[in-house]
Design a protein around this motif. Sequence first.
Motif, PDB file in Angstrom:
ATOM      1  N   ASN A 145       7.226  70.611 -12.625  1.00 49.93           N
ATOM      2  CA  ASN A 145       8.406  70.920 -11.821  1.00 49.93           C
ATOM      3  C   ASN A 145       9.309  71.955 -12.486  1.00 49.93           C
ATOM      4  O   ASN A 145      10.191  72.514 -11.839  1.00 49.93           O
ATOM      5  CB  ASN A 145       9.205  69.661 -11.491  1.00 49.93           C
ATOM      6  N   ASN A 146       9.090  72.242 -13.775  1.00 52.71           N
ATOM      7  CA  ASN A 146       9.779  73.366 -14.400  1.00 52.71           C
ATOM      8  C   ASN A 146       9.401  74.675 -13.706  1.00 52.71           C
ATOM      9  O   ASN A 146      10.163  75.641 -13.712  1.00 52.71           O
ATOM     10  CB  ASN A 146       9.424  73.460 -15.884  1.00 52.71           C
ATOM     11  N   VAL A 147       8.203  74.694 -13.129  1.00 48.73           N
ATOM     12  CA  VAL A 147       7.716  75.868 -12.413  1.00 48.73           C
ATOM     13  C   VAL A 147       7.981  75.747 -10.914  1.00 48.73           C
ATOM     14  O   VAL A 147       8.389  76.694 -10.256  1.00 48.73           O
ATOM     15  CB  VAL A 147       6.202  76.061 -12.664  1.00 48.73           C
ATOM     16  N   LEU A 148       7.762  74.548 -10.374  1.00 50.59           N
ATOM     17  CA  LEU A 148       7.885  74.338  -8.922  1.00 50.59           C
ATOM     18  C   LEU A 148       9.333  74.286  -8.447  1.00 50.59           C
ATOM     19  O   LEU A 148       9.644  74.695  -7.331  1.00 50.59           O
ATOM     20  CB  LEU A 148       7.184  73.032  -8.536  1.00 50.59           C
ATOM     21  N   LYS A 149      10.204  73.701  -9.281  1.00 48.04           N
ATOM     22  CA  LYS A 149      11.641  73.603  -8.991  1.00 48.04           C
ATOM     23  C   LYS A 149      11.932  72.833  -7.691  1.00 48.04           C
ATOM     24  O   LYS A 149      12.786  73.220  -6.883  1.00 48.04           O
ATOM     25  CB  LYS A 149      12.282  74.989  -8.943  1.00 48.04           C
ATOM     26  N   ILE A 150      11.215  71.731  -7.488  1.00 41.96           N
ATOM     27  CA  ILE A 150      11.462  70.875  -6.317  1.00 41.96           C
ATOM     28  C   ILE A 150      12.736  70.062  -6.539  1.00 41.96           C
ATOM     29  O   ILE A 150      12.969  69.545  -7.632  1.00 41.96           O
ATOM     30  CB  ILE A 150      10.270  69.937  -6.090  1.00 41.96           C
ATOM     31  N   LYS A 151      13.541  69.929  -5.493  1.00 43.77           N
ATOM     32  CA  LYS A 151      14.763  69.133  -5.581  1.00 43.77           C
ATOM     33  C   LYS A 151      14.589  67.758  -4.939  1.00 43.77           C
ATOM     34  O   LYS A 151      15.016  66.746  -5.491  1.00 43.77           O
ATOM     35  CB  LYS A 151      15.931  69.882  -4.936  1.00 43.77           C
ATOM     36  N   ASP A 152      14.011  67.729  -3.749  1.00 43.18           N
ATOM     37  CA  ASP A 152      13.801  66.461  -3.050  1.00 43.18           C
ATOM     38  C   ASP A 152      12.356  66.409  -2.559  1.00 43.18           C
ATOM     39  O   ASP A 152      12.042  66.921  -1.479  1.00 43.18           O
ATOM     40  CB  ASP A 152      14.763  66.335  -1.860  1.00 43.18           C
TER      41      ASP A 152
END
Length: 281
Positions: free
Chosen positions: A137-144
């Motif tokens: 998620n450091n790459v994807l940057k998903i919030k929810d």
Amino acid sequence: MSEKKLNFEYCDQLVRDFEYVVEHPIVGKSSVYYTGVDLGTACVVLAVLDENYKPVAGAYRYADVVRDGMVVDYMGAIKIVRELKQEIEEKIGTELIYAAAAIPPGTDALDSGAVKNVVEAAGFEVTNVLDECTAANNVLKIKDGAVVDVGGGTTGISILKDGEVVCIEDEPTGGTHFSLVVSGAYKMSFPEGELYKRDPKNHKELLPVLRPVVEKIASIINQHIKGYDVKEICLVGGTCCLTGIEKIIEKQTGIFTHKPQNPMFVTPLGIALSCTQQSIR
């Protein structure tokens, strides 16, 4: 342009840049290099970033030193990481000092520091050890949403709310199960089935054969996201390279499912992004 689309573009561009430098390493004068070490069940990947956290080099090797997220061939793992480290150092003309590593979600107690010890024994100073989905998620940057890392032996799931991890799970079922199905269906040995599965030319033919295993992965996802307001699912891990896997999972979960370009490299890049110059002890 929507924030979601921008995040996907950032992820896919980072992966494209990394794929390029694996073949064409960048020799420069960065003041420091950050390495992400991904000890996967089927593949060991090293991703190297410069002082600005841009890809400069990388290397990977298919291996059988980890099973279900646990190091089962300690000396073999050290040897592979050390050799990949030396290979990259020769290409970019400098020593790699700092590295971060990752483990499957929820395996902290079982791992007992083995992954960290492997990376240190290979000659790195370890600055961070985090779970694979958080690294991705450091790459994807998903919030929810949910980050689903389908590895060789297990499927790891991290559920995020407002950018924070609120639940992590890891369940058996992954690429090894794909290979077992392929070897059984085609009367091949397990290694032959593994190689056959990796070839993208065979994916269209294999998707109906592997659909029951993909649906099992989807059922694992459904089980663990129940009760959470998951707006999107992102698939990472080498097993997700199977063409069309995202469509089956989206149909089974009813949730928008995104698969980045070459999902095998998302987690190692995310691990490298978490690397610093401060060793942990």
